[in-house]
Design a protein around this motif. Structure first.
Motif, PDB file in Angstrom:
ATOM      1  N   TYR A  64      82.074  39.539  -1.637  1.00  0.00           N
ATOM      2  CA  TYR A  64      81.072  39.447  -0.559  1.00  0.00           C
ATOM      3  C   TYR A  64      79.672  39.148  -1.097  1.00  0.00           C
ATOM      4  O   TYR A  64      78.862  38.546  -0.399  1.00  0.00           O
ATOM      5  CB  TYR A  64      81.123  40.703   0.324  1.00  0.00           C
ATOM      6  CG  TYR A  64      82.432  40.767   1.097  1.00  0.00           C
ATOM      7  CD1 TYR A  64      82.798  39.726   1.953  1.00  0.00           C
ATOM      8  CD2 TYR A  64      83.319  41.825   0.925  1.00  0.00           C
ATOM      9  CE1 TYR A  64      84.012  39.744   2.635  1.00  0.00           C
ATOM     10  CE2 TYR A  64      84.535  41.856   1.604  1.00  0.00           C
ATOM     11  CZ  TYR A  64      84.872  40.804   2.456  1.00  0.00           C
ATOM     12  OH  TYR A  64      86.073  40.813   3.125  1.00  0.00           O
ATOM     13  N   ASP A  65      79.421  39.530  -2.344  1.00  0.00           N
ATOM     14  CA  ASP A  65      78.145  39.126  -2.973  1.00  0.00           C
ATOM     15  C   ASP A  65      78.047  37.607  -2.994  1.00  0.00           C
ATOM     16  O   ASP A  65      77.021  37.020  -2.657  1.00  0.00           O
ATOM     17  CB  ASP A  65      78.076  39.622  -4.430  1.00  0.00           C
ATOM     18  CG  ASP A  65      77.466  41.007  -4.532  1.00  0.00           C
ATOM     19  OD1 ASP A  65      76.678  41.376  -3.651  1.00  0.00           O
ATOM     20  OD2 ASP A  65      77.812  41.732  -5.494  1.00  0.00           O
ATOM     21  N   LYS A  66      79.163  36.983  -3.397  1.00  0.00           N
ATOM     22  CA  LYS A  66      79.161  35.517  -3.509  1.00  0.00           C
ATOM     23  C   LYS A  66      78.975  34.890  -2.125  1.00  0.00           C
ATOM     24  O   LYS A  66      78.207  33.946  -1.956  1.00  0.00           O
ATOM     25  CB  LYS A  66      80.468  35.027  -4.160  1.00  0.00           C
ATOM     26  CG  LYS A  66      80.546  35.368  -5.644  1.00  0.00           C
ATOM     27  CD  LYS A  66      81.752  34.746  -6.315  1.00  0.00           C
ATOM     28  CE  LYS A  66      83.007  35.522  -6.029  1.00  0.00           C
ATOM     29  NZ  LYS A  66      84.192  35.123  -6.760  1.00  0.00           N
ATOM     30  N   VAL A  67      79.682  35.429  -1.132  1.00  0.00           N
ATOM     31  CA  VAL A  67      79.607  34.876   0.225  1.00  0.00           C
ATOM     32  C   VAL A  67      78.200  35.036   0.802  1.00  0.00           C
ATOM     33  O   VAL A  67      77.593  34.084   1.315  1.00  0.00           O
ATOM     34  CB  VAL A  67      80.661  35.567   1.137  1.00  0.00           C
ATOM     35  CG1 VAL A  67      80.428  35.243   2.607  1.00  0.00           C
ATOM     36  CG2 VAL A  67      82.074  35.153   0.724  1.00  0.00           C
ATOM     37  N   ILE A  68      77.666  36.245   0.693  1.00  0.00           N
ATOM     38  CA  ILE A  68      76.345  36.511   1.288  1.00  0.00           C
ATOM     39  C   ILE A  68      75.264  35.702   0.548  1.00  0.00           C
ATOM     40  O   ILE A  68      74.391  35.094   1.179  1.00  0.00           O
ATOM     41  CB  ILE A  68      76.024  38.032   1.245  1.00  0.00           C
ATOM     42  CG1 ILE A  68      77.019  38.804   2.129  1.00  0.00           C
ATOM     43  CG2 ILE A  68      74.573  38.320   1.648  1.00  0.00           C
ATOM     44  CD1 ILE A  68      76.977  38.509   3.612  1.00  0.00           C
ATOM     45  N   ASN A  69      75.345  35.676  -0.765  1.00  0.00           N
ATOM     46  CA  ASN A  69      74.325  34.930  -1.514  1.00  0.00           C
ATOM     47  C   ASN A  69      74.366  33.441  -1.188  1.00  0.00           C
ATOM     48  O   ASN A  69      73.320  32.783  -1.115  1.00  0.00           O
ATOM     49  CB  ASN A  69      74.477  35.150  -3.024  1.00  0.00           C
ATOM     50  CG  ASN A  69      74.128  36.587  -3.397  1.00  0.00           C
ATOM     51  OD1 ASN A  69      73.526  37.305  -2.598  1.00  0.00           O
ATOM     52  ND2 ASN A  69      74.518  37.013  -4.585  1.00  0.00           N
ATOM     53  N   LEU A  70      75.573  32.945  -0.991  1.00  0.00           N
ATOM     54  CA  LEU A  70      75.699  31.532  -0.639  1.00  0.00           C
ATOM     55  C   LEU A  70      75.069  31.268   0.733  1.00  0.00           C
ATOM     56  O   LEU A  70      74.323  30.298   0.909  1.00  0.00           O
ATOM     57  CB  LEU A  70      77.188  31.146  -0.632  1.00  0.00           C
ATOM     58  CG  LEU A  70      77.507  29.668  -0.568  1.00  0.00           C
ATOM     59  CD1 LEU A  70      76.878  28.906  -1.725  1.00  0.00           C
ATOM     60  CD2 LEU A  70      79.031  29.460  -0.594  1.00  0.00           C
ATOM     61  N   CYS A  71      75.349  32.129   1.687  1.00  0.00           N
ATOM     62  CA  CYS A  71      74.736  31.977   3.024  1.00  0.00           C
ATOM     63  C   CYS A  71      73.219  31.963   2.880  1.00  0.00           C
ATOM     64  O   CYS A  71      72.537  31.082   3.426  1.00  0.00           O
ATOM     65  CB  CYS A  71      75.125  33.141   3.943  1.00  0.00           C
ATOM     66  SG  CYS A  71      76.822  33.067   4.504  1.00  0.00           S
ATOM     67  N   LEU A  72      72.703  32.929   2.144  1.00  0.00           N
ATOM     68  CA  LEU A  72      71.241  33.030   2.011  1.00  0.00           C
ATOM     69  C   LEU A  72      70.665  31.798   1.324  1.00  0.00           C
ATOM     70  O   LEU A  72      69.579  31.327   1.683  1.00  0.00           O
ATOM     71  CB  LEU A  72      70.867  34.308   1.251  1.00  0.00           C
ATOM     72  CG  LEU A  72      71.237  35.616   1.979  1.00  0.00           C
ATOM     73  CD1 LEU A  72      70.959  36.829   1.096  1.00  0.00           C
ATOM     74  CD2 LEU A  72      70.488  35.768   3.303  1.00  0.00           C
ATOM     75  N   SER A  73      71.413  31.256   0.373  1.00  0.00           N
ATOM     76  CA  SER A  73      70.895  30.075  -0.329  1.00  0.00           C
ATOM     77  C   SER A  73      70.758  28.884   0.623  1.00  0.00           C
ATOM     78  O   SER A  73      69.972  27.983   0.387  1.00  0.00           O
ATOM     79  CB  SER A  73      71.786  29.720  -1.519  1.00  0.00           C
ATOM     80  OG  SER A  73      72.972  29.106  -1.059  1.00  0.00           O
ATOM     81  N   TYR A  74      71.542  28.898   1.707  1.00  0.00           N
ATOM     82  CA  TYR A  74      71.426  27.829   2.715  1.00  0.00           C
ATOM     83  C   TYR A  74      70.475  28.222   3.846  1.00  0.00           C
ATOM     84  O   TYR A  74      70.375  27.513   4.847  1.00  0.00           O
ATOM     85  CB  TYR A  74      72.792  27.561   3.340  1.00  0.00           C
ATOM     86  CG  TYR A  74      73.771  26.812   2.466  1.00  0.00           C
ATOM     87  CD1 TYR A  74      73.499  25.508   2.038  1.00  0.00           C
ATOM     88  CD2 TYR A  74      74.985  27.379   2.099  1.00  0.00           C
ATOM     89  CE1 TYR A  74      74.418  24.807   1.264  1.00  0.00           C
ATOM     90  CE2 TYR A  74      75.907  26.687   1.327  1.00  0.00           C
ATOM     91  CZ  TYR A  74      75.616  25.402   0.907  1.00  0.00           C
ATOM     92  OH  TYR A  74      76.520  24.701   0.153  1.00  0.00           O
TER      93      TYR A  74
END
Ligand code: BG6
Length: 467
Positions: free
Chosen positions: A109-119
């Motif tokens: 979920y770190d990867k998922v959330i960080n990816l969302c935030l990066s967009y």
């Protein structure tokens, strides 16, 4: 311009319906993972354990666990401002009650959330979406107070972990499903007694209220919402008994929202429980917990409206666990028999807002349909565009004409996913097609449907392209 500048446009999914990898990297089994596919006219079966020779749709779903980068990039390409996802409790605490969180689950979920935030996509996280850990069976799932305590610990763990990164939380998906699809809602068999369901619902209310308070303590910028399954209904006729039957049905559903928004059981519910001789397992201090844990906003799913009347009471079966006994002759129906009623969405927004006067958000809405890939390799889903457009225009009216503060809109299943009621893959909701069939056979390739380009324009124009 009716849609405010900060309107949250996006899409919504749930972990069990997209992720797959049901036992990978330490994940435990949830109540969703023991549900088979509905086939040949038979509903989904619930098995006690995962049986090797059976097919369980969640076990691979659309393999989002492996494809999350591609999927979220596609959401970003559509211009999502928000992405509603759920965390699988069993990825973080495999049995529900483990001493320590599973690091691999948090990593995912770190990867998922960080990816969302990066967009620049704001995550909106549902803490439980139809997937109670099977390990909690030893406490009879939500019938046991222990489940409530373990849920609070899980919630505290992730709210702390994602502090500053996730600001929007929903405690339970469609909490009122405890009265319709109680296995999904909290591991309570559908045929269980009303008493068992009311006890389980009580424990979810307590858990939710504690989490609202905790979330505010952890970060004052956190906003926590309730999530209501929009079972809105019209009376079958102007006959007073039909009006009363409809009102009774509404109370059966709305009491869940009443508790979470007002922090206490409404008197009509207490009277009913008394009549049924059901005692809530109330401990000292619980009243205060409920009062101090009222939600910040109301979110809901909207697919259909019902017709209710003098014969409605107690009829819970059929599609999505609910058949009220009457059909609305004025509405067309989806391929799955769900009545389509865009105008009912404005009615729903008015009902919720003027009952509670809290900001509202539509966190699920969409059309489940059988899509066809044409010879050009494309999916021309004009029927989906038409459905969504008509619903969005009603939201616009609710904002513009009725003055309702609508926070945002996340369509259900921006990418095809497995159906919660049937487990089918071919009941497709997405802007993005996933090449896989009901039995998990396919390439899992993602293809943009016509609706993908349409929704992108809607978001880019902040709704102006609708008219
Ligand atoms: C809602 C659920 O009730 O309806 C979703 O929150 C579900 O999980 C959606 O998928 C649509 O229902 P179905 O049965 O078509 O998947």
């Amino acid at each position: 311009m009716p849609f405010p500048d900060n309107f949250l446009w996006g899409g919504a999914t749930s972990a069990a319906q997209i992720e797959g990898a049901y036992n990978k990297d330490g994940k435990g089994i949830s109540t969703a993972d023991v549900m088979t596919l509905a086939e040949d006219g038979h509903p989904r079966e619930i098995t006690e354990i995962v049986e090797e020779e059976r097919f369980y749709p969640t076990h691979q779903a659309i393999k989002h666990y492996d494809y999350y980068e591609e999927d979220i990039a596609l959401f970003a390409e559509m211009g999502f401002k928000v992405y509603r996802l759920s965390f699988a409790w069993t990825r973080i605490f495999p049995n529900g009650y483990d001493d320590e969180p599973n690091k691999q689950g948090l990593d995912f979920y770190d990867k998922v959330i960080n990816l969302c935030l990066s967009y620049g996509i704001e995550p909106l996280v549902t803490l439980q979406h139809f997937d109670t850990p099977m390990g909690l069976q030893k406490f009879h799932f939500w019938k046991g107070r222990e489940t409530s305590d373990y849920y609070v610990r899980y919630a505290q763990t992730v709210i702390n972990h994602f502090k500053g990164r996730v600001h929007y939380w929903l405690t339970f998906n469609e909490i009122n499903n405890m009265s319709t699809m109680s296995w999904n809602a909290g591991g309570i068999p559908t045929g269980a007694s009303e008493e068992d369901k009311m006890i389980a619902a009580y424990h979810q209310f307590i858990a939710s209220a504690k989490v609202v308070k905790l979330a505010h303590e952890i970060d004052e910028n956190n906003l926590v919402g309730m999530m209501y399954n929009g079972h809105f209904s019209y009376p079958n006729s102007s006959h007073p008994d039909d009006i009363q039957g409809n009102e009774d049905f509404q109370k059966l559903m709305m009491f869940y929202a009443d508790v979470q928004v007002r922090g206490e059981y409404p008197l009509y519910k207490l009277k009913e429980l008394e009549r049924l001789n059901i005692k809530l397992p109330m401990l000292d201090g619980d009243k205060l917990i409920l009062k101090e844990g009222t939600v910040d906003f109301i979110s809901f799913s909207y697919y259909l409206t019902h017709v209710c009347g003098r014969n409605t009471k107690g009829i819970f079966k059929g599609l999505n666990g609910l058949e009220t006994g009457y059909k609305n002759p004025y509405l067309e129906r989806s391929e799955w028999g769900w009545p389509i009623n865009p105008k009912g969405l404005r009615f729903a927004l008015n009902t919720l807002y003027y009952r509670y006067e809290k900001p509202v958000m539509i966190v699920e809405n969409g059309l489940g349909a059988r899509d066809k890939v044409t010879s050009d390799g494309r999916i021309h889903d004009d029927y989906r565009i038409d459905y969504l457009k008509r619903h969005l225009l009603e939201i616009e009216k609710a904002i513009d004409l009725d003055g309702i503060p609508v926070m945002g809109y996340t369509s259900w299943g921006p990418i095809d996913l497995i159906s919660a009621s049937t487990g089918e893959m071919n009941k497709r909701y997405g802007f993005i097609y996933v090449d896989v069939d009901d039995h998990g056979v396919g390439t899992y390739k993602r293809v943009k449907k016509d609706s993908f380009y349409w929704y992108k324009k809607v978001i880019a124009s902040n709704g102006e392209s609708l008219t």
